[in-house]
Motif scaffolding. Structure first.
Motif, PDB file in Angstrom:
ATOM      1  N   TYR A   1       0.864  -1.368  -0.376  1.00  0.00           N
ATOM      2  CA  TYR A   1       0.202  -0.845  -0.070  1.00  0.00           C
ATOM      3  C   TYR A   1       1.324   1.721  -0.253  1.00  0.00           C
ATOM      4  O   TYR A   1       0.015   2.345  -0.211  1.00  0.00           O
ATOM      5  CB  TYR A   1      -0.881   0.006   1.077  1.00  0.00           C
ATOM      6  N   TYR A   2       2.322   1.449   0.153  1.00  0.00           N
ATOM      7  CA  TYR A   2       3.330   2.104  -0.231  1.00  0.00           C
ATOM      8  C   TYR A   2       2.985   2.380  -1.684  1.00  0.00           C
ATOM      9  O   TYR A   2       3.862   4.017  -1.369  1.00  0.00           O
ATOM     10  CB  TYR A   2       4.261   2.242   0.261  1.00  0.00           C
ATOM     11  N   TRP A   3       2.481   1.906  -2.673  1.00  0.00           N
ATOM     12  CA  TRP A   3       2.907   2.040  -3.678  1.00  0.00           C
ATOM     13  C   TRP A   3       1.185   2.464  -4.323  1.00  0.00           C
ATOM     14  O   TRP A   3       0.998   1.928  -5.488  1.00  0.00           O
ATOM     15  CB  TRP A   3       3.611   1.209  -4.321  1.00  0.00           C
ATOM     16  N   GLN A   4       0.270   2.921  -3.249  1.00  0.00           N
ATOM     17  CA  GLN A   4      -1.067   3.122  -3.952  1.00  0.00           C
ATOM     18  C   GLN A   4      -1.105   4.503  -5.253  1.00  0.00           C
ATOM     19  O   GLN A   4      -2.325   4.120  -6.330  1.00  0.00           O
ATOM     20  CB  GLN A   4      -2.793   3.448  -3.188  1.00  0.00           C
ATOM     21  N   ASN A   5      -0.207   5.098  -5.954  1.00  0.00           N
ATOM     22  CA  ASN A   5      -0.155   6.361  -6.448  1.00  0.00           C
ATOM     23  C   ASN A   5       0.483   4.828  -7.926  1.00  0.00           C
ATOM     24  O   ASN A   5      -0.216   5.391  -8.862  1.00  0.00           O
ATOM     25  CB  ASN A   5       1.407   7.095  -6.192  1.00  0.00           C
ATOM     26  N   LYS A   6       1.206   4.515  -7.528  1.00  0.00           N
ATOM     27  CA  LYS A   6       0.726   3.781  -8.566  1.00  0.00           C
ATOM     28  C   LYS A   6       0.168   3.322  -9.268  1.00  0.00           C
ATOM     29  O   LYS A   6      -0.264   3.240 -10.582  1.00  0.00           O
ATOM     30  CB  LYS A   6       2.687   2.455  -8.435  1.00  0.00           C
ATOM     31  N   SER A   7      -0.946   2.057  -8.644  1.00  0.00           N
ATOM     32  CA  SER A   7      -1.773   1.552  -8.724  1.00  0.00           C
ATOM     33  C   SER A   7      -2.642   1.861  -7.143  1.00  0.00           C
ATOM     34  O   SER A   7      -1.944   0.860  -6.351  1.00  0.00           O
ATOM     35  CB  SER A   7      -1.684   0.016  -9.734  1.00  0.00           C
ATOM     36  N   ARG A   8      -4.701   1.539  -6.663  1.00  0.00           N
ATOM     37  CA  ARG A   8      -4.963   1.865  -6.022  1.00  0.00           C
ATOM     38  C   ARG A   8      -4.772   0.313  -5.376  1.00  0.00           C
ATOM     39  O   ARG A   8      -5.555  -0.246  -4.490  1.00  0.00           O
ATOM     40  CB  ARG A   8      -6.145   2.497  -6.343  1.00  0.00           C
TER      41      ARG A   8
ATOM     42  N   ASP B   1     -16.100   0.453  -8.577  1.00  0.00           N
ATOM     43  CA  ASP B   1     -16.673   1.067  -9.806  1.00  0.00           C
ATOM     44  C   ASP B   1     -15.529   2.012 -10.876  1.00  0.00           C
ATOM     45  O   ASP B   1     -15.929   2.766 -11.509  1.00  0.00           O
ATOM     46  CB  ASP B   1     -17.676   1.952  -9.055  1.00  0.00           C
ATOM     47  N   SER B   2     -14.224   1.731 -10.406  1.00  0.00           N
ATOM     48  CA  SER B   2     -12.941   2.548 -10.263  1.00  0.00           C
ATOM     49  C   SER B   2     -13.116   2.105 -11.906  1.00  0.00           C
ATOM     50  O   SER B   2     -13.827   1.038 -13.137  1.00  0.00           O
ATOM     51  CB  SER B   2     -12.063   1.691 -10.221  1.00  0.00           C
TER      52      SER B   2
ATOM     53  N   LEU C   1      -7.911  -2.844 -13.366  1.00  0.00           N
ATOM     54  CA  LEU C   1      -6.679  -4.023 -12.390  1.00  0.00           C
ATOM     55  C   LEU C   1      -7.819  -3.517 -11.449  1.00  0.00           C
ATOM     56  O   LEU C   1      -7.402  -4.387 -10.941  1.00  0.00           O
ATOM     57  CB  LEU C   1      -5.380  -3.124 -13.071  1.00  0.00           C
ATOM     58  N   THR C   2      -7.800  -2.340 -11.247  1.00  0.00           N
ATOM     59  CA  THR C   2      -8.288  -2.081  -9.589  1.00  0.00           C
ATOM     60  C   THR C   2      -9.498  -2.454  -9.520  1.00  0.00           C
ATOM     61  O   THR C   2      -9.450  -3.267  -8.779  1.00  0.00           O
ATOM     62  CB  THR C   2      -8.072  -0.341  -9.950  1.00  0.00           C
ATOM     63  N   LYS C   3     -10.781  -2.111 -10.237  1.00  0.00           N
ATOM     64  CA  LYS C   3     -11.712  -3.070  -9.803  1.00  0.00           C
ATOM     65  C   LYS C   3     -11.667  -4.666 -10.058  1.00  0.00           C
ATOM     66  O   LYS C   3     -12.425  -4.456  -9.419  1.00  0.00           O
ATOM     67  CB  LYS C   3     -13.223  -2.948 -11.530  1.00  0.00           C
ATOM     68  N   LYS C   4     -10.557  -5.060 -10.774  1.00  0.00           N
ATOM     69  CA  LYS C   4     -10.899  -6.374 -10.686  1.00  0.00           C
ATOM     70  C   LYS C   4     -10.162  -6.633  -9.628  1.00  0.00           C
ATOM     71  O   LYS C   4     -10.668  -8.286  -9.297  1.00  0.00           O
ATOM     72  CB  LYS C   4      -9.764  -7.070 -12.348  1.00  0.00           C
ATOM     73  N   THR C   5      -8.991  -6.299  -8.931  1.00  0.00           N
ATOM     74  CA  THR C   5      -8.983  -6.793  -7.844  1.00  0.00           C
ATOM     75  C   THR C   5      -9.743  -6.550  -6.303  1.00  0.00           C
ATOM     76  O   THR C   5      -9.558  -7.409  -6.170  1.00  0.00           O
ATOM     77  CB  THR C   5      -6.987  -6.279  -7.458  1.00  0.00           C
ATOM     78  N   ALA C   6     -10.447  -5.575  -6.615  1.00  0.00           N
ATOM     79  CA  ALA C   6     -11.531  -5.175  -5.688  1.00  0.00           C
ATOM     80  C   ALA C   6     -12.488  -5.507  -5.761  1.00  0.00           C
ATOM     81  O   ALA C   6     -12.509  -6.429  -5.064  1.00  0.00           O
ATOM     82  CB  ALA C   6     -12.146  -3.466  -5.462  1.00  0.00           C
ATOM     83  N   GLN C   7     -12.607  -6.642  -6.911  1.00  0.00           N
ATOM     84  CA  GLN C   7     -14.168  -6.953  -6.827  1.00  0.00           C
ATOM     85  C   GLN C   7     -13.765  -8.577  -6.713  1.00  0.00           C
ATOM     86  O   GLN C   7     -13.641  -9.513  -5.954  1.00  0.00           O
ATOM     87  CB  GLN C   7     -14.736  -7.685  -8.566  1.00  0.00           C
TER      88      GLN C   7
END
Length: 362
Positions: free
Chosen positions: A97-104, A321-322, A326-332
């Motif tokens: 999570y230190y790198w969330q600026n690269k991908s949430r 809802d992103s 990839l963010t949406k796929k990860t969250a799901q």
């Protein structure tokens, strides 16, 4: 151990103090550089990174030697991942999570507010598709991530003043990273992230009003009790924090299959070893904080817990809802896995813990 003696023993060097020699390759032997976000010899996390490196070196019989650089020795701590991406190191040891600026989406692999416990997170990553989506995210940057450490459920943080409700959070200058930091922002705090070795000075100078890092084992060494006495448990935003080992994927894939397996399997073993380290030493460190340093252990008011849950739902729904696929796929993937793994935790583990607490003492 007070903060001064800890950092004296740690022997931290400034950025660039270490030599920038290229990896050594001779007679089939290689030396890889691991940069970390942790101070040298830091309890649990820094020690775990060094032990991971030593175990890879030993298991490979020196064919792959890992040289560890603590925070600031080769690169600043929060540039560790960039060092691997840019090729100035072959490995990094930190928190996704230190790198969330690269991908949430990366925040899901460290700790999610009201999300998975560490055992649940491991189940998702190893058996319910988590590693596969993590790989997709990191493929964009040419790196490979592995779970490498587990702190368990963390402490909620150190506060100068007691919290009575959400109104006390308004404008609070608070060090806390990841999706959890976004929850506290929704509650009204002014949130920042900084590396472990920078937090004490920020608290001491008044730049921060409050801070959370991990828990008693680390926080005792960092000396936060010298500034703030109100210590809140448990964290509702970091229920099962995982650290990561990141490797240069191209170089990893060039290794013989047995060396690839050693890296992968040692990282998995260290995830469990770090968990045991914290389970053994967090309670003892907390006892020291309370009995020797006058720390007041507190629980968050229900008003904050409820508001935090509502904020967490909003944030996770935003990610579901992103517009970023990839963010949406990860969250799901995370949400689907949580619906499975929480059943055992809530129907079996939690009732047992309540019964043991109520009826059984030795």
């Amino acid at each position: 151990m007070d903060r001064r003696s800890f950092f004296k023993k740690a022997g931290l060097a400034g950025a660039g103090a270490a030599a920038l020699a290229a990896p050594a390759i001779a007679q089939g032997n290689q030396t890889w550089r691991m940069v970390t976000t942790w101070p040298k010899n830091f309890p649990g996390l820094g020690v775990g990174a060094q032990r991971l490196a030593d175990r890879i070196t030993a298991a490979s019989d020196g064919r792959l030697t890992i040289q560890v650089y603590a925070a600031g020795e080769l690169v600043p701590p929060l540039q560790s991942l960039d060092a691997v991406i840019e090729g100035s190191a072959e490995m990094s040891h930190g928190a996704a999570y230190y790198w969330q600026n690269k991908s949430r989406g990366l925040s899901f692999f460290t700790g999610v507010p009201y999300g998975m416990t560490s055992r649940e997170l491991t189940a998702w990553v190893r058996y319910l598709g988590g590693q596969e989506v993590w790989d997709e995210i990191y493929d964009q940057f040419g790196v490979q991530g592995f779970l490498s450490g587990d702190t368990g459920t963390q402490a909620g943080g150190w506060f100068r003043e007691e919290l009575t409700g959400v109104s006390d959070v308004q404008g609070l200058r608070f060090r806390t990273p990841g999706l959890g930091g976004q929850v506290w922002e929704k509650l009204g705090a002014s949130v920042t992230n900084m590396a472990a070795g920078e937090i004490f000075q920020a608290l001491q100078s008044g730049t921060l009003d409050a801070a959370e890092f991990v828990g008693p084992y680390n926080d005792l060494a960092l000396g936060f009790y010298q500034i703030a006495k109100n210590y809140y448990f448990p964290s509702f935003v970091e229920p099962g924090l995982a650290t990561e080992l990141v490797v240069d994927k191209a170089k990893y894939q060039e290794l013989p299959s047995d060396l690839q397996a050693i890296i992968r399997d040692v990282a998995q073993a260290e995830y469990d070893a770090v968990a045991a380290d914290f389970a053994a030493n967090d309670p003892r460190a907390l006892e020291t904080l309370v009995n020797e340093h006058g720390v007041q252990v507190r629980s968050f008011p229900d008003e904050i817990l409820e508001a935090g849950a509502a904020a967490a739902k909003e944030i996770i729904q935003e990610l579901l809802d992103s517009d970023d696929a990839l963010t949406k796929k990860t969250a799901q993937s995370f949400a689907d896995a949580l619906s499975v793994v929480r059943r055992k935790t809530e129907s079996t583990d939690a009732p047992f813990i309540r019964a043991r607490e109520k009826y059984f003492q030795l």
